[in-house]
Design an enzyme around this catalytic site. Structure first.
Site, PDB file in Angstrom:
ATOM      1  N   ASP A 426      30.520 -52.284  26.715  1.00  0.00           N
ATOM      2  CA  ASP A 426      29.509 -51.290  27.089  1.00  0.00           C
ATOM      3  C   ASP A 426      29.377 -51.268  28.614  1.00  0.00           C
ATOM      4  OD1 ASP A 426      27.462 -49.427  26.780  1.00  0.00           O
ATOM      5  OD2 ASP A 426      25.927 -50.940  26.373  1.00  0.00           O
ATOM      6  N   GLU A 429      31.320 -47.690  32.807  1.00  0.00           N
ATOM      7  CA  GLU A 429      31.662 -46.471  33.565  1.00  0.00           C
ATOM      8  C   GLU A 429      32.161 -46.775  34.995  1.00  0.00           C
ATOM      9  OE1 GLU A 429      29.571 -45.871  30.143  1.00  0.00           O
ATOM     10  OE2 GLU A 429      28.682 -46.863  31.864  1.00  0.00           O
ATOM     11  N   ASP A 550      23.955 -43.225  24.151  1.00  0.00           N
ATOM     12  CA  ASP A 550      22.506 -43.343  23.968  1.00  0.00           C
ATOM     13  C   ASP A 550      21.882 -41.989  23.647  1.00  0.00           C
ATOM     14  OD1 ASP A 550      22.963 -45.961  24.584  1.00  0.00           O
ATOM     15  OD2 ASP A 550      22.128 -45.866  26.595  1.00  0.00           O
TER      16      ASP A 550
END
Length: 863
Positions: A426, A429, A550
Site C-alpha cells: 500500500d 504512489e 479508499d
C-alpha cells in the site's frame, strides 16, 4: 504506407479550468500554440518491418512549455499482424525513456506492411507540418491531421481527431463512468494518494484506451512514465506530456477482447493467481488486537458466511513500522497461532506492508538499508526524508543496486517469523504526508503529528519555487494540488542512477511490485504468489492484483465501482475489486447488503473499511448476512467458471468482469451501460444500485436468458426488463448458448473444490450451447492442467479436451441442468443407459445421480 499532402487545419482550443495550479495552464497559450511550426520529414527510408525518418523543426521554435527540440527520429514498425509501433524520439537521446529492463515490452516478431492489418501514412501540412494516420481497412483510427506535433524537453503534445460522440474506454486511474465523456474530459496520469475523488487522478497510471466505432474496437497506448493530461474535447484526443518521448502502440482489434489480448501481449499477461484468492476476503483498518480479528473469523463461521482470507491492516505493526509486530496487541506468538488456526480450517492470512521506512537508527530495517545505501536522496546526497505512518520516513530506491537484496532480506526475516499466504503493498504512489524532505535535520525521536489532525494549526503550504522547472513544470497537469510534489516524493529527489523522481514517479509502485514478487517467487519457488498493490502502471497485471483504493460508503461509489473494475480489465489487471460496503464513512444496512450483492461477483471480493468507522463485517446485520449468504453461495458455486475465465486472462488477457458492450458491440443501447456486469461471457449480474430500490431495470440483449435461481427463461429483445429486487436478492442470469460448470457452494474454496461438478447447459433458440472448464492444482506454477470442452446440439452433449494437458480431474459430473429443454425421458452415456434421476423445473430438465468421468472424451445423449 502512404504519403499525402493535407491542407485542412483543425484548431484545438481547450479553455482553462480555472484550477489553482503551479505552472501555466492550457488555454492562456492557445494563441501561441497555433503558431507552433511542427516538423518536416527528412531522410525517410524503409527498414526491415517498417520505416525510419528524421524530423526537423519546420520553423521558429514556439518554446511554449519548454525548449523545442530541433531534430527528432521517427520509427515505424509493424510488430505483429495486429500491432503497430510508432515512436517519435529526440535524435540526441537525452529524453528519458522507460528502460526495457524495467518494463520488458514484447517487441513482436515483426511483419511486413502487407502482412499487417494496420497501415501507416504520413503527410506534411504547410501550416502544421508533419502528421500521420493509422488505418485499419478504410477507417482512420488515429489521425493527427492539422494538429502540429509539439516536442519540447518538458512538453510533448500530440492530437488525434475523433468522430462525434466517440465511444472511448480506458485511460486512468480515475473513478468515472465507464464510457468517457469525449466532449469535455481531462484524464491526468500522475499517481496520487487520494480517496477516490470523482474523475480525478488517483493511484495508478494507464494511458491505454480503446474506441468503439461501428461495432468494432481498436486501441492505442502511449508508453511514457511522465505526468500527463489526456484531454478529450472538440472531437479530438490530445496528449500533453511532461517529457520523455512519443512512444505509441496501436492495436487493430477488432473486438474488445482482441484489443486487450494485443495490449497484454505487449505489456505482459496477467499473473497466475492461487485458486484460494477467488474466495471472500475480510479486512478493516482499525482492528485493535489479534483477539478481535480471531473473533471476526469465528463470527463469519457462526453466521455461515464464507471467509477465505483474514486480512490485517497496519494495526498489527509495532508503531506502524514494516516487518514488526505490536508486542501488546498483536504479539508474534498470537499471530502465529492465528495463522495456524486459519490453515487448519483451510483459510489464509494476508498482511499489509508499506514502502516507507522509519528514519531511526534504532530500527534495524532502516539501518540495514542505510548501510547498503538503498534510499532515495536529496540533490545534496543526503537521504530524502518524508512523512508517512511511522513518522519521518525514507523511501527505498528501486533503481539502487542493493535495494532488492535488502528488501528480500527483510522480507525473508519477516516470513521466517510468520509464513503469511499473501502480501498487500500500500501507499506506494509513493505517498508522503508532507511536501519535500520535511524530516531532514529533525531529531530521530521526533514523531510528527499527522497533518489532518492539526486542524487550523497545520502550517501553510511552502512557498512555491517557480524557478525550478522540475518542481514546477511550465505546463501544469491537472493534479489538483498546488505542486505535483504534494503528497508524494519530491520531483527533484534523486535516484541511484542519477534520474530524478520527475521522470519516474509513476513507476514507483510498479517497481516495488516487481521487487516484492521476485522475493515471493524466490522464497516459494513453485507457489503462485498473491500480491495486491494500490499503485499500478502499464504491465502491473503481470506482477500484482489491485483494489480500487479508499472509496466511500455511498451509492455513487457503489455504482462507480463497476466502471473501475471494467477499467482495470482494459488495463490488463483482471483480478480487481472495490472495498465492499465502502472504506470511508459509515455504511448503512441497505447499502452494505446491496454492495455485497454486487461485490460477491467482483473478481477480487473483499470487505474493508476505515478506522473509527462503524464495523461492517457481513454478519453485523441480519439482512446483510442473508444477502451475503445468498450472493456468495452463487459465487462459490461459480468458482470453476471464475477460474476458467481467469485462465483466459492468463493466456490472452481477457478480463473476467466485462461490460455488455464487449460482448454486444453492435447494440447502441449498451455503449454506456455500467450498471450491469458480465462475469466472463455467460453470467449477467443486474444489481440494485439505488437507495430504496425494490426492482431493477435490466437490459437483456436479444436471445434466451435464464434466471439462476428458478431457471425461468427471460426472452431478451435488446431492451430493459424490470426485475424484482428485494433487499436480500441479486438478479443473476445465464446466457443462452453457454455451458457453465459449477460446484456446490461451501465455506472455503478448498471444500468447494472437493465436490462433483454440475453443468448448466443454457440452450439458445437453436437448441445449442458450448462452454469450457479449466482445471489445475490451483496452487503451483508447475502444475499440469486440463482444458475440458463442452458442446451441446441435437440433444447430445459432447465432452472433449484441448491438447497439451493431462491433469487428472478426480471429481465427476454428477448433475446436468438442461435449460430451455422441456422434456427428457432417458440418458445415455457413450450409448449406454445411465442410472440417473430426471426431474423438471420451470421448463427445464434436471438430471441427477450421474457419474461422468471428465478426463475422457464422452458423449451424453438425452432422449
Amino acid at each position: 504506407m502512404r504519403i499525402r499532402p493535407i491542407a485542412t487545419v483543425l484548431a484545438l482550443c481547450i479553455s482553462s479550468s480555472g484550477l489553482v495550479l503551479a505552472g501555466k495552464q492550457q488555454g492562456a497559450d492557445a494563441g501561441v500554440k497555433d503558431k507552433c511550426p511542427g516538423y518536416k520529414v527528412e531522410h525517410f527510408g524503409k527498414v526491415k518491418h517498417g520505416f525510419d525518418a528524421t524530423l526537423e523543426l519546420a520553423g521558429t521554435p514556439c518554446n511554449i512549455y519548454g525548449k523545442d527540440i530541433q531534430s527528432l527520429i521517427l520509427s515505424v514498425r509493424f510488430d505483429t499482424k495486429d500491432r503497430l509501433h510508432v515512436h517519435v524520439r529526440d535524435a540526441a537521446g537525452k529524453q528519458y525513456q522507460i528502460p526495457h529492463s524495467i518494463i520488458p515490452l514484447d517487441i513482436g516478431a515483426g511483419v511486413n506492411e502487407q502482412g499487417s492489418s494496420l497501415r501507416f501514412s504520413y503527410y506534411h501540412d504547410p501550416k502544421t507540418g508533419f502528421g500521420f494516420e493509422v488505418h485499419r481497412g478504410n477507417d482512420i483510427i488515429f489521425d493527427t491531421t492539422g494538429h502540429p506535433l509539439i516536442f519540447e524537453d518538458q512538453y510533448i503534445e500530440i492530437t488525434s481527431s475523433l468522430p462525434q460522440k466517440a465511444n472511448i474506454y480506458g485511460i486512468g486511474e480515475a473513478p468515472d463512468y465507464f464510457r468517457r465523456d469525449s466532449s469535455n474530459s481531462t484524464k491526468t496520469l500522475w499517481n496520487r494518494d487520494a480517496a477516490d475523488p470523482f474523475r480525478e487522478n488517483v493511484y495508478g497510471s494507464h494511458s491505454v484506451y480503446m474506441e468503439l466505432r461501428q461495432g468494432m474496437f481498436h486501441g492505442a497506448y502511449l508508453h511514457n512514465s511522465h505526468g500527463m493530461d489526456i484531454v478529450l474535447a472538440n472531437e479530438t484526443i490530445q496528449y500533453r506530456v511532461l517529457g520523455g518521448t512519443a512512444d505509441f502502440y496501436f492495436f487493430a482489434g477488432p473486438s474488445a477482447l482482441a484489443v486487450i489480448d494485443q495490449y497484454t501481449e505487449l505489456v505482459g499477461r496477467p499473473n497466475r493467481i492461487p485458486y484460494w484468492s477467488l474466495g471472500f476476503h475480510n479486512c478493516r483498518y482499525g482492528y485493535k488486537s489479534v483477539h478481535e480479528v480471531n473473533d471476526v473469523i469465528a463470527n463469519y463461521s457462526l453466521a455461515n458466511i464464507p471467509l477465505e482470507v483474514a486480512w490485517t491492516d497496519i494495526d498489527y505493526m509495532d508503531k506502524t513500522r514494516d516487518f514488526t509486530f505490536d508486542t501488546v496487541n498483536f504479539p508474534l506468538s498470537e499471530m502465529q497461532k492465528q495463522l495456524e488456526t486459519l490453515h487448519n480450517h483451510k483459510q489464509k492470512m494476508v498482511l499489509m506492508t508499506d514502502p516507507a521506512i522509519q528514519h531511526n537508527s534504532s530500527y534495524p530495517t532502516y539501518m540495514h538499508g542505510h548501510d547498503l545505501d538503498v534510499f532515495i536522496k536529496n540533490a545534496d546526497g543526503s537521504e530524502y526524508v518524508g512523512q508517512v505512518w511511522p513518522g519521518y520516513t525514507v523511501f527505498p530506491d528501486w533503481f539502487a543496486p542493493n535495494t532488492e537484496k535488502w528488501w528480500h532480506s527483510e522480507l525473508k526475516q519477516y516470513f521466517d517469523q510468520l509464513a503469511i499466504d499473501g502480501m498487500w503493498i500500500d501507499m506506494n504512489e509513493a505517498s508522503s504526508f508532507c511536501t519535500g524532505s520535511c524530516g531532514s535535520g529533525k531529531p530521530e525521536d521526533e514523531v510528527p503529528v499527522y497533518p489532518w489532525l492539526l486542524g487550523s494549526a497545520e502550517p501553510p503550504h511552502r512557498k512555491i519555487n517557480t524557478t525550478d522547472l522540475f518542481l514546477v513544470p511550465p505546463y501544469a497537469i491537472h493534479n489538483l494540488l498546488p505542486e505535483i510534489s504534494d503528497k508524494t516524493i519530491e520531483t527533484t529527489a534523486v535516484h541511484s542512477n542519477g534520474v530524478i523522481e520527475y521522470h519516474v514517479h509513476n513507476l514507483y509502485g510498479y517497481m516495488e511490485s516487481k521487487a516484492t514478487r521476485d522475493f515471493l517467487l524466490q522464497h516459494r519457488p513453485d507457489e503462485r504468489p498473491f500480491l495486491l498493490s494500490r499503485s499500478t502502471f502499464s504491465g502491473s497485471g503481470a506482477l500484482v492484483n489491485h483494489w480500487t483504493g479508499d472509496n466511500a460508503a455511498t451509492w455513487q461509489d457503489l455504482h462507480l465501482s463497476i466502471a473501475s473494475v471494467f477499467d482495470f480489465g482494459i488495463f490488463g489487471i483482471p483480478m480487481v475489486g472495490a472495498d465492499i460496503c465502502g472504506f470511508n464513512g459509515n455504511t448503512t444496512e441497505e447499502l452494505c447488503a446491496r454492495w455485497i450483492e454486487l461485490g460477491a461477483f467482483y473478481p477480487f471480493s473483499r470487505g474493508h473499511n476505515a478506522i473509527d468507522m462503524l464495523p461492517q463485517e457481513l454478519y453485523r446485520w441480519d439482512s446483510v448476512a442473508e444477502a451475503s449468504r445468498r450472493a456468495l453461495a452463487v459465487r462459490y458455486s461459480l468458482l470453476p467458471y471464475f477460474y476458467t475465465m481467469y485462465q483466459h486472462s492468463v493466456e490472452v488477457g481477457w478480463p473476467v468482469a466485462r461490460p455488455l458492450v464487449f460482448e454486444f458491440p453492435s447494440i447502441s443501447a449498451v455503449v454506456d451501460n455500467d450498471r450491469q456486469m458480465l462475469v466472463g461471457d455467460s453470467i449477467l449480474i443486474s444489481p440494485a444500485l439505488q437507495k430504496g430500490a425494490v426492482s431493477v431495470d435490466a437490459f437483456f440483449p436479444s436471445g434466451r436468458w435464464y434466471d439462476w435461481y428458478t431457471y425461468v427463461e427471460v426472452a431478451g429483445s435488446d431492451a430493459n426488463i424490470t426485475l424484482d429486487a428485494p433487499l436480500e436478492h441479486v438478479n443473476v442470469h445465464i446466457r443462452g448458448g453457454k455451458i457453465v460448470p459449477i460446484q456446490p457452494s461451501a465455506l472455503t474454496t478448498a471444500e468447494a473444490r472437493e465436490h462433483d461438478y454440475s453443468l448448466l447447459v443454457a440452450t439458445d433458440y437453436h437448441g445449442t450451447a458450448s462452454g469450457e472448464l479449466y482445471v489445475d492444482d490451483g496452487q503451483t506454477l508447475s502444475s499440469d492442467h486440463r482444458w475440458v470442452q463442452f458442446e451441446y446440439a441435437d440433444q447430445v452433449l459432447r465432452i472433449g479436451h484441448r491438447s497439451g494437458g493431462s491433469f487428472v480431474i478426480q471429481q465427476k459430473i454428477s448433475r446436468i441442468i438442461l435449460l430451455g429443454v422441456p422434456d427428457v425421458g432417458m440418458v445415455f452415456v457413450n450409448n449406454i443407459p445411465a442410472i440417473s434421476k430426471i426431474s423438471s423445473k420451470n421448463g427445464s430438465i434436471v438430471i441427477c445421480d450421474l457419474q461422468v468421468d471428465i478426463n475422457n472424451a464422452t458423449t451424453i445423449s438425452f432422449l
